[in-house]
Design an enzyme around this catalytic site. Structure first.
Site, PDB file in Angstrom:
ATOM      1  N   ASP A   1       4.567  -0.269 -14.707  1.00  0.00           N
ATOM      2  CA  ASP A   1       4.252  -0.716 -13.183  1.00  0.00           C
ATOM      3  C   ASP A   1       5.330  -0.706 -12.401  1.00  0.00           C
ATOM      4  O   ASP A   1       6.430  -1.018 -12.796  1.00  0.00           O
ATOM      5  CB  ASP A   1       3.820  -1.975 -13.153  1.00  0.00           C
TER       6      ASP A   1
ATOM      7  N   ASN B   1      -5.126  -0.353 -12.692  1.00  0.00           N
ATOM      8  CA  ASN B   1      -6.209  -1.148 -11.795  1.00  0.00           C
ATOM      9  C   ASN B   1      -5.587  -1.332 -10.456  1.00  0.00           C
ATOM     10  O   ASN B   1      -7.003  -1.788  -9.668  1.00  0.00           O
ATOM     11  CB  ASN B   1      -6.204  -2.576 -12.674  1.00  0.00           C
ATOM     12  N   HIS B   2      -4.483  -1.187  -9.864  1.00  0.00           N
ATOM     13  CA  HIS B   2      -4.218  -1.265  -8.517  1.00  0.00           C
ATOM     14  C   HIS B   2      -4.305  -0.053  -7.870  1.00  0.00           C
ATOM     15  O   HIS B   2      -4.340   0.101  -6.459  1.00  0.00           O
ATOM     16  CB  HIS B   2      -2.932  -1.772  -8.373  1.00  0.00           C
TER      17      HIS B   2
ATOM     18  N   HIS C   1       0.652  -3.106 -17.412  1.00  0.00           N
ATOM     19  CA  HIS C   1      -0.149  -4.122 -16.808  1.00  0.00           C
ATOM     20  C   HIS C   1       0.273  -5.676 -16.794  1.00  0.00           C
ATOM     21  O   HIS C   1      -0.473  -6.330 -15.873  1.00  0.00           O
ATOM     22  CB  HIS C   1      -1.543  -3.733 -17.564  1.00  0.00           C
TER      23      HIS C   1
ATOM     24  N   ASP D   1      -0.398   1.348 -11.676  1.00  0.00           N
ATOM     25  CA  ASP D   1       0.056   0.693 -10.517  1.00  0.00           C
ATOM     26  C   ASP D   1       1.508   0.828 -10.111  1.00  0.00           C
ATOM     27  O   ASP D   1       2.535   0.340 -10.034  1.00  0.00           O
ATOM     28  CB  ASP D   1       0.301  -0.876 -11.332  1.00  0.00           C
TER      29      ASP D   1
ATOM     30  N   HIS E   1      -3.115   2.271 -18.917  1.00  0.00           N
ATOM     31  CA  HIS E   1      -2.558   1.281 -18.190  1.00  0.00           C
ATOM     32  C   HIS E   1      -2.794  -0.234 -18.876  1.00  0.00           C
ATOM     33  O   HIS E   1      -2.154  -0.949 -19.158  1.00  0.00           O
ATOM     34  CB  HIS E   1      -3.058   1.365 -16.779  1.00  0.00           C
TER      35      HIS E   1
ATOM     36  N   HIS F   1       4.848  -0.750  -8.768  1.00  0.00           N
ATOM     37  CA  HIS F   1       4.442  -1.871  -7.591  1.00  0.00           C
ATOM     38  C   HIS F   1       5.247  -1.930  -6.278  1.00  0.00           C
ATOM     39  O   HIS F   1       5.708  -2.690  -5.887  1.00  0.00           O
ATOM     40  CB  HIS F   1       4.298  -3.274  -8.227  1.00  0.00           C
TER      41      HIS F   1
ATOM     42  N   ARG G   1      -8.356 -12.519 -17.069  1.00  0.00           N
ATOM     43  CA  ARG G   1      -8.569 -11.841 -15.602  1.00  0.00           C
ATOM     44  C   ARG G   1     -10.089 -11.766 -14.976  1.00  0.00           C
ATOM     45  O   ARG G   1     -10.093 -11.414 -13.615  1.00  0.00           O
ATOM     46  CB  ARG G   1      -8.187 -10.342 -15.694  1.00  0.00           C
TER      47      ARG G   1
ATOM     48  N   ASP H   1       0.808  -1.369  -4.503  1.00  0.00           N
ATOM     49  CA  ASP H   1       0.925  -2.809  -4.001  1.00  0.00           C
ATOM     50  C   ASP H   1       1.828  -3.820  -4.599  1.00  0.00           C
ATOM     51  O   ASP H   1       2.658  -3.515  -4.984  1.00  0.00           O
ATOM     52  CB  ASP H   1      -0.587  -3.140  -4.789  1.00  0.00           C
ATOM     53  N   ARG H   2       1.820  -4.883  -3.615  1.00  0.00           N
ATOM     54  CA  ARG H   2       2.606  -6.016  -3.765  1.00  0.00           C
ATOM     55  C   ARG H   2       4.113  -5.655  -3.324  1.00  0.00           C
ATOM     56  O   ARG H   2       4.537  -6.181  -2.448  1.00  0.00           O
ATOM     57  CB  ARG H   2       2.826  -6.527  -5.200  1.00  0.00           C
TER      58      ARG H   2
END
Length: 478
Positions: free
Chosen positions: A223, A284-285, A408, A252, A333, A225, A381, A255-256
């Protein structure tokens, strides 16, 4: 352990206040779990553990705890907040709206609650409208609406330019410096990159086979991010991608972190320049719901347009779901599956051009996590599954593989070796969200032995833009 003779509320609150400063929410979860074991009838314990689960991205567990808190005390307003947060993170906006409505009824003068209800209601209405007008067979692609020919390059634009419409080595180097200096790529070139990379991904299967020659290096990153300056640090430590220095980024990307646009255009540019030596897996993002909530959609709209945000959704739908190196190592992922006997051929045949479903092979490739105990468990989750060492071993034996690599999950050292060395986790965003204090890591290996080597590193400074700067206002769960 909670000290004998101490009031659990007092002790737990001290513990949570202490660990909260370091964002060690796993310790907060432990404290509240102990308190619940001492007295399982206190709604606040479940509500506060729900908050810790939310911060740890265990949305399913957060949802269960918030519901338990409300079962114990239907007037516990924070319970509705917590549950709404879990529902939103799982893309269940209609259910979140009901909980926000309960909060506004209980606290009619609460401006924050009223704002969240209004924003959530807008999302629900928009989704209903989009569903009403959608006709899958004839809906026009966003890509088909882009008119590149009539996009003008302003005379005062001094940034990087594609050469005859193509990404080059010099373009990427100028692009990375341009982003580092806080400047934008011109929208015409940005759209061109997106359109080209979409067509490239469309031609690829859901499972990509990668061949790494004997003695040649291959790097796997987890990730990112939106932490652009940490991405540059990876290249500083490990060299820029090239035909002799191939990479796989394992989902990923966005995001964030608030430099997601810079990350994704850099990665897509490398994909276009080195299509057979630079690889990207969907995380997943890379989905519309996550992007709406965790900042990427807002960032794209702020830096470019809503049309480009919609185009990104189309591109992400075509990202491959997994990669297999030398027919020996599978990389995805999330993780493995809720069903036995899943084969590589089944993964290859997955129809991926869509938003991630809530169950099945595609969902689990993006969302699942390993667990230390044997067997399977419901995911904390709320999506995917948790799989034990026996599940990993059986999957590898069935598919004649040596081990799996996944991402992840934040890990203190940036990586984790689990399931007797058969399941590796790599996470490449150090000091995640500027709060977690974790190291980042990447894996290097070579084609003959495929023995993994872990390289760890600390976070580097970045401009004063906080993580989640573009995230939805609905994420204020407290």
């Amino acid at each position: 352990m909670l000290p004998r003779g101490r009031d659990p509320v007092f002790v737990v609150n001290i513990g949570v206040n202490d660990v909260g400063k370091e964002q060690e929410f796993d310790k907060a979860i432990d404290f509240y779990t102990q308190a619940i074991e001492l007295n399982p009838t206190v709604s606040v314990y479940y509500g506060n553990r729900s908050f810790a689960y939310l911060k740890s991205e265990y949305f399913g567990s957060a949802l269960n705890d918030a519901s338990k808190a409300l079962e114990l005390d239907k007037n516990y307003v924070k319970g509705y907040y917590r549950r709404a947060g879990a529902y939103m993170s799982l893309g269940k906006f209609k259910l979140a709206l009901k909980d926000f409505e309960m909060v506004t009824k209980a606290c009619p003068n609460d401006k924050d609650a009223k704002m969240k209800f209004t924003e959530c209601n807008k999302i629900v209405r928009r989704m209903a409208f989009e569903k009403a007008i959608a006709v899958d067979d004839c809906r026009k692609s966003v890509a088909d609406t882009i008119d590149l020919e009539n996009m003008c390059i302003e005379e005062d634009y001094t940034g990087p330019q594609l050469e005859n419409g193509k990404v080059t080595d010099s373009f990427i180097k100028e692009l990375m410096q341009n982003f580092k200096d806080g400047k934008k790529l011109h929208r015409k070139y940005a759209y061109k990159i997106l359109l080209d990379v979409k067509e490239m991904f469309k031609k690829q299967p859901s499972l990509i086979d990668i061949h790494v020659p004997d003695g040649k290096k291959f790097t796997i990153c987890g990730d990112i991010h939106g932490q652009y300056y940490d991405l540059l640090n990876i290249f500083q430590l490990n060299g820029l991608p090239s035909e002799s220095n191939p990479y796989l980024f394992n989902g990923d990307f966005v995001d964030r972190g608030s430099f997601s646009v810079e990350c994704i255009f850099t990665l897509f540019s490398f994909k276009l320049l080195y299509p057979n030596h630079f690889f990207m897996s969907r995380g997943n993002h890379e989905s519309q719901t996550m992007n709406q909530m965790y900042g990427f959609e807002g960032e794209v709209k702020a830096k470019y347009s809503s049309q480009m945000a919609d185009l990104f959704t189309e591109v992400f739908n075509w990202l491959p779901l997994a990669h297999c190196v030398n027919n020996r190592v599978l990389i995805m992922h999330g993780g493995l599956f809720s069903q036995d006997d899943v084969t590589l051929d089944e993964i290859r045949k997955v129809e991926r051009n869509r938003q991630p479903p809530e169950e099945g092979i595609m969902c689990e490739l993006l969302w699942s996590d390993p667990q230390p105990q044997k067997g399977r468990s419901p995911s904390k989750r709320g999506v995917g599954t948790q799989f034990g060492p026996d599940v990993t071993k059986n999957f590898l034996e069935l598919n004649k593989l040596e081990y799996i690599i996944r991402s992840h999950e934040v890990k203190p050292e940036g990586y984790e070796v689990a399931h007797d060395g058969l399941c590796l986790t790599v996470f490449s965003a150090p000091n995640y969200c500027d709060t977690m204090g974790n190291k980042g890591a990447f894996i290097t290996t070579e084609g003959k032995t495929l023995k993994p080597k872990f390289v760890t590193y600390e976070a580097v400074p970045h401009p004063n833009v906080k993580p989640m700067a573009y995230a939805s206002n609905l994420l204020g769960f407290i």
